[in-house]
Design a protein around this motif. Structure first.
Motif, PDB file in Angstrom:
ATOM      1  N   GLU A  22       0.816  -1.205   0.000  1.00 44.82           N
ATOM      2  CA  GLU A  22       0.000   0.000   0.000  1.00 44.82           C
ATOM      3  C   GLU A  22       0.854   1.262   0.000  1.00 44.82           C
ATOM      4  OE1 GLU A  22       0.437  -1.481   4.269  1.00 44.82           O
ATOM      5  OE2 GLU A  22       0.034  -2.282   2.291  1.00 44.82           O
ATOM      6  N   ALA A  23       2.014   1.182   0.653  1.00 45.63           N
ATOM      7  CA  ALA A  23       2.897   2.353   0.655  1.00 45.63           C
ATOM      8  C   ALA A  23       3.491   2.586  -0.729  1.00 45.63           C
ATOM      9  CB  ALA A  23       4.017   2.165   1.676  1.00 45.63           C
ATOM     10  N   LEU A  24       3.928   1.511  -1.373  1.00 45.44           N
ATOM     11  CA  LEU A  24       4.473   1.660  -2.713  1.00 45.44           C
ATOM     12  C   LEU A  24       3.399   2.073  -3.702  1.00 45.44           C
ATOM     13  CD1 LEU A  24       6.957  -1.290  -3.151  1.00 45.44           C
ATOM     14  CD2 LEU A  24       7.470   1.142  -3.214  1.00 45.44           C
ATOM     15  N   LYS A 201      16.833   6.532  10.615  1.00 45.92           N
ATOM     16  CA  LYS A 201      16.099   6.490  11.883  1.00 45.92           C
ATOM     17  C   LYS A 201      16.547   7.551  12.890  1.00 45.92           C
ATOM     18  CE  LYS A 201      14.571   1.679  11.930  1.00 45.92           C
ATOM     19  NZ  LYS A 201      14.556   0.396  12.691  1.00 45.92           N
ATOM     20  N   GLU A 202      17.825   7.954  12.823  1.00 43.05           N
ATOM     21  CA  GLU A 202      18.359   8.781  13.913  1.00 43.05           C
ATOM     22  C   GLU A 202      18.944  10.115  13.471  1.00 43.05           C
ATOM     23  OE1 GLU A 202      21.201   6.523  16.156  1.00 43.05           O
ATOM     24  OE2 GLU A 202      20.016   4.677  16.050  1.00 43.05           O
ATOM     25  N   VAL A 203      19.370  10.220  12.227  1.00 44.09           N
ATOM     26  CA  VAL A 203      20.210  11.361  11.849  1.00 44.09           C
ATOM     27  C   VAL A 203      19.564  12.250  10.803  1.00 44.09           C
ATOM     28  CG1 VAL A 203      22.468  12.074  10.984  1.00 44.09           C
ATOM     29  CG2 VAL A 203      22.267   9.996  12.387  1.00 44.09           C
ATOM     30  N   GLY A 204      19.153  11.662   9.714  1.00 45.86           N
ATOM     31  CA  GLY A 204      18.748  12.435   8.546  1.00 45.86           C
ATOM     32  C   GLY A 204      17.493  13.249   8.758  1.00 45.86           C
ATOM     33  N   LYS A 205      17.520  14.480   8.292  1.00 42.24           N
ATOM     34  CA  LYS A 205      16.369  15.368   8.332  1.00 42.24           C
ATOM     35  C   LYS A 205      15.803  15.531   6.929  1.00 42.24           C
ATOM     36  CE  LYS A 205      18.207  18.053  12.232  1.00 42.24           C
ATOM     37  NZ  LYS A 205      18.623  19.396  12.695  1.00 42.24           N
ATOM     38  N   ASP A 206      14.477  15.600   6.858  1.00 41.22           N
ATOM     39  CA  ASP A 206      13.827  15.784   5.564  1.00 41.22           C
ATOM     40  C   ASP A 206      13.863  17.254   5.151  1.00 41.22           C
ATOM     41  OD1 ASP A 206      13.262  13.142   5.939  1.00 41.22           O
ATOM     42  OD2 ASP A 206      11.095  13.367   6.067  1.00 41.22           O
ATOM     43  N   PRO A 207      13.952  17.508   3.849  1.00 40.36           N
ATOM     44  CA  PRO A 207      14.186  16.547   2.778  1.00 40.36           C
ATOM     45  C   PRO A 207      15.658  16.185   2.703  1.00 40.36           C
ATOM     46  CG  PRO A 207      14.050  18.740   1.842  1.00 40.36           C
ATOM     47  CD  PRO A 207      13.780  18.896   3.311  1.00 40.36           C
ATOM     48  N   PHE A 208      15.953  14.997   2.231  1.00 46.97           N
ATOM     49  CA  PHE A 208      17.344  14.563   2.153  1.00 46.97           C
ATOM     50  C   PHE A 208      17.663  13.980   0.784  1.00 46.97           C
ATOM     51  CE2 PHE A 208      15.127  10.781   3.939  1.00 46.97           C
ATOM     52  CZ  PHE A 208      15.483   9.824   2.994  1.00 46.97           C
ATOM     53  N   LEU A 209      18.940  14.012   0.451  1.00 44.40           N
ATOM     54  CA  LEU A 209      19.527  13.273  -0.662  1.00 44.40           C
ATOM     55  C   LEU A 209      20.532  12.316  -0.042  1.00 44.40           C
ATOM     56  CD1 LEU A 209      20.399  12.678  -3.647  1.00 44.40           C
ATOM     57  CD2 LEU A 209      21.988  14.612  -3.417  1.00 44.40           C
ATOM     58  N   GLU A 268      18.329  -8.183  -0.872  1.00 46.72           N
ATOM     59  CA  GLU A 268      17.790  -8.289   0.480  1.00 46.72           C
ATOM     60  C   GLU A 268      18.050  -7.013   1.275  1.00 46.72           C
ATOM     61  OE1 GLU A 268      18.564 -13.124   0.524  1.00 46.72           O
ATOM     62  OE2 GLU A 268      19.737 -11.810   1.824  1.00 46.72           O
ATOM     63  N   ASN A 269      19.171  -6.383   1.021  1.00 48.13           N
ATOM     64  CA  ASN A 269      19.450  -5.115   1.687  1.00 48.13           C
ATOM     65  C   ASN A 269      18.574  -3.988   1.160  1.00 48.13           C
ATOM     66  OD1 ASN A 269      22.131  -4.920   3.612  1.00 48.13           O
ATOM     67  ND2 ASN A 269      22.162  -6.713   2.283  1.00 48.13           N
ATOM     68  N   LEU A 270      18.241  -4.033  -0.122  1.00 45.06           N
ATOM     69  CA  LEU A 270      17.281  -3.072  -0.654  1.00 45.06           C
ATOM     70  C   LEU A 270      15.944  -3.203   0.069  1.00 45.06           C
ATOM     71  CD1 LEU A 270      16.390  -0.936  -2.739  1.00 45.06           C
ATOM     72  CD2 LEU A 270      15.902  -2.833  -4.320  1.00 45.06           C
ATOM     73  N   ALA A 271      15.528  -4.442   0.352  1.00 47.99           N
ATOM     74  CA  ALA A 271      14.286  -4.656   1.101  1.00 47.99           C
ATOM     75  C   ALA A 271      14.368  -4.011   2.479  1.00 47.99           C
ATOM     76  CB  ALA A 271      13.991  -6.148   1.226  1.00 47.99           C
ATOM     77  N   THR A 272      15.529  -4.118   3.130  1.00 39.87           N
ATOM     78  CA  THR A 272      15.706  -3.498   4.455  1.00 39.87           C
ATOM     79  C   THR A 272      15.575  -1.981   4.358  1.00 39.87           C
ATOM     80  OG1 THR A 272      17.152  -5.291   5.187  1.00 39.87           O
ATOM     81  CG2 THR A 272      17.317  -3.199   6.367  1.00 39.87           C
ATOM     82  N   ILE A 273      16.152  -1.388   3.335  1.00 36.07           N
ATOM     83  CA  ILE A 273      16.063   0.066   3.166  1.00 36.07           C
ATOM     84  C   ILE A 273      14.618   0.493   2.927  1.00 36.07           C
ATOM     85  CG2 ILE A 273      16.717   1.979   1.654  1.00 36.07           C
ATOM     86  CD1 ILE A 273      18.961   1.062   3.511  1.00 36.07           C
ATOM     87  N   LEU A 274      13.919  -0.218   2.054  1.00 37.73           N
ATOM     88  CA  LEU A 274      12.532   0.148   1.776  1.00 37.73           C
ATOM     89  C   LEU A 274      11.660  -0.026   3.015  1.00 37.73           C
ATOM     90  CD1 LEU A 274      12.034  -1.416  -1.779  1.00 37.73           C
ATOM     91  CD2 LEU A 274      12.629   0.937  -1.182  1.00 37.73           C
ATOM     92  N   GLU A 279       8.771   2.296   7.713  1.00 39.56           N
ATOM     93  CA  GLU A 279       8.630   2.401   9.164  1.00 39.56           C
ATOM     94  C   GLU A 279       8.783   3.837   9.646  1.00 39.56           C
ATOM     95  OE1 GLU A 279      11.625  -0.220  10.601  1.00 39.56           O
ATOM     96  OE2 GLU A 279      10.495  -2.055  10.154  1.00 39.56           O
ATOM     97  N   THR A 280       9.575   4.626   8.959  1.00 41.59           N
ATOM     98  CA  THR A 280       9.783   6.021   9.352  1.00 41.59           C
ATOM     99  C   THR A 280       8.809   6.961   8.652  1.00 41.59           C
ATOM    100  OG1 THR A 280      11.512   6.256   7.660  1.00 41.59           O
ATOM    101  CG2 THR A 280      12.215   5.660   9.894  1.00 41.59           C
ATOM    102  N   GLY A 281       7.842   6.417   7.928  1.00 40.33           N
ATOM    103  CA  GLY A 281       6.830   7.232   7.287  1.00 40.33           C
ATOM    104  C   GLY A 281       7.324   8.007   6.079  1.00 40.33           C
ATOM    105  N   ARG A 282       8.403   7.557   5.467  1.00 43.69           N
ATOM    106  CA  ARG A 282       9.007   8.312   4.374  1.00 43.69           C
ATOM    107  C   ARG A 282       8.835   7.667   3.001  1.00 43.69           C
ATOM    108  NH1 ARG A 282      14.027   9.070   8.072  1.00 43.69           N
ATOM    109  NH2 ARG A 282      14.195  11.336   8.357  1.00 43.69           N
TER     110      ARG A 282
END
Length: 470
Positions: A22-24, A201-209, A268-274, A279-282
């Motif tokens: 649903e997110a995608l 999860k801890e560092v990046g502020k929106d918007p980001f590249l 599999e790591n791409l799945a973790t990133i997505l 999870e972070t609502g992004r």
């Protein structure tokens, strides 16, 4: 080529990918917020390792699902089939003669603008994790001084030449202060993903590249082989062998199982990133780009793995998905690595510099194809000084026979050396250069290549026909 019907078949990969459907599904809707941009950047990955391009190996269910939710570029071509020049082209939208990095070991000048500079001026947080390869040799292989970071100054966890300061299960990154970030007992790909998850999860502020620049599936240089995670090579011990490799000597027989294992773990790591974006609502407000710098021919075309004009070297996987992009779209036209930078700038509402050689891909995604050139210009160094055109049907390459690939950036005299008809010979097993029946098309391509060199490099050159013995 895979057709649209086959491309859209199947839903099981979505379940395997770990991505929230649903997110995608909502990801392509335009957003009033400025979109985040995440570039999942692999090294030396063949396009035909990806299921969406027709690979039967089942290595990339996550990427295949992402492609079904976004845009698959059927014929994406690198600008330079070697690491540093290709990276400089990607970040600047320019060819090597304009950004200056025409071979490895040269630094990208701090004076050359990159997408990081443009995004940062627009208020974005810019972050980079992994392999850089754009600081000069005298800087070293590890920590990179601030002036050599190409504008990625907000978050920096990098080694300049990661393959020379790490091994598959241990190594070192360096933070913005030059402090070591060591890892041991964890697969290198997984470690870079862990750092990216921390950013999200801890560092990046929106918007980001954010760029996550993986080394895999590049070979481990000092071991002279590819290294998959434990147990992964065994999964692919009897692999499918691409048809361009089968008739030719090389090391593909011994290397493919590990190579495929590297690709599977990347997916599999791409799945973790997505999943982390979800999870972070992004996820719904993040443009995701999957791309590689060049391919790999497993020593079938020269004495190493790339630096040739063949499909195995120059054709790359390219998938984009996210806000402002169409869903389930295949772009069949030939596109170039230099086209990514202007595309991302336009998607973010940032002006595109006239100095960029690349063109935004958004018109193609909207199927506004009138006026699209339909060819990619390729510059080749180190193994030789060469220039090539990749059209929808042909690969044409001319070589400067009196120049040295490491010492000379260009030439004013080239000789026709390769010509392949991709319709009749998609695996490039029959070189038509010098063949009488191919001379009419060779003459046309010779003129087109001269025109592109004049346009891009701003110099007139001579291209001699293939030297046929009398």
């Amino acid at each position: 080529m895979i057709n649209r019907r086959d491309f859209l078949k199947g839903t099981t990969a979505m379940a395997l990918s770990g991505v929230m459907p649903e997110a995608l599904s909502s990801a392509s809707e335009p957003s009033s917020r400025r979109p985040n941009v995440l570039i999942f950047f692999t090294d030396q990955q063949r396009w035909d390792t990806v299921g969406a391009y027709g690979s039967p190996m089942g290595l990339t269910p996550t990427l295949d699902a992402l492609a079904r939710q976004g845009v698959l570029f059927q014929q994406a071509v690198t600008t330079q089939p070697v690491c540093a020049p290709a990276r400089a082209c990607l970040w600047t939208g320019m060819h090597q003669n304009r950004h200056g990095v025409w071979r490895n070991a040269l630094g990208l000048s701090p004076e050359v603008p990159t997408i990081a500079h443009h995004f940062q001026r627009a208020g974005y947080t810019t972050g980079y994790i992994g392999k850089w390869h754009l600081a000069p040799r005298e800087v070293g292989n590890g920590a990179v001084p601030k002036e050599w970071r190409g504008g990625f100054t907000d978050f920096w966890e990098v080694s300049n030449v990661l393959e020379l300061v790490s091994h598959p299960f241990e190594g070192t990154l360096y933070d913005a202060e030059g402090k070591e970030i060591p890892f041991s007992g964890v697969y290198r790909t997984d470690f870079l993903t862990q750092r990216a998850v921390r950013f999200l999860k801890e560092v990046g502020k929106d918007p980001f590249l954010l760029v996550i620049s993986y080394l895999e599936p590049h070979q481990q240089n000092d071991w002279n082989r590819y290294v998959a995670p434990e147990g992964y090579a065994q999964r692919y011990a009897n692999p499918w062998v691409p048809e361009d490799l089968r008739p030719l000597p090389g090391d593909w027989y011994s290397q493919l199982p590990d190579y495929y294992g590297c690709v599977a773990r990347l997916d599999e790591n791409l799945a973790t990133i997505l999943q982390t974006l979800a999870e972070t609502g992004r996820l719904e407000n993040t443009i995701i780009v999957f791309v590689s710098d060049h391919g790999c021919h497993f020593r079938t075309r020269n004495g190493e793995y790339k630096r040739s004009p063949h499909e195995s070297s120059i054709r790359i996987p390219l998938v984009m998905a996210g806000p402002g992009l169409p869903r389930a779209q295949i772009v069949p036209e030939v596109v170039s690595l230099v086209d990514i930078a202007p595309t991302l700038l336009e998607l973010a509402g940032i002006p595109v510099l006239a100095e960029m050689h690349g063109r935004s891909l958004l018109p193609l995604m909207r199927r506004e194809v009138a006026g699209w050139r339909g060819e990619a210009f390729v510059q080749i160094s180190e193994s030789m000084v060469a220039r090539a055109l990749r059209t929808d049907r042909y690969t044409y390459c001319a070589v400067a026979l009196d120049k040295h690939g490491w010492n000379d950036p260009h030439s004013d005299r080239y000789t026709e050396w390769y010509l392949y008809d991709l319709y009749a010979d998609p695996h490039q097993l029959v070189n038509l250069a010098g063949k009488r029946q191919a001379e009419p098309i060779a003459e046309q391509l010779r003129a087109r290549l001269r025109d592109r060199i004049r346009e891009v490099e701003e110099m007139d050159v001579q291209i001699a026909p293939y030297p046929v013995p009398m």
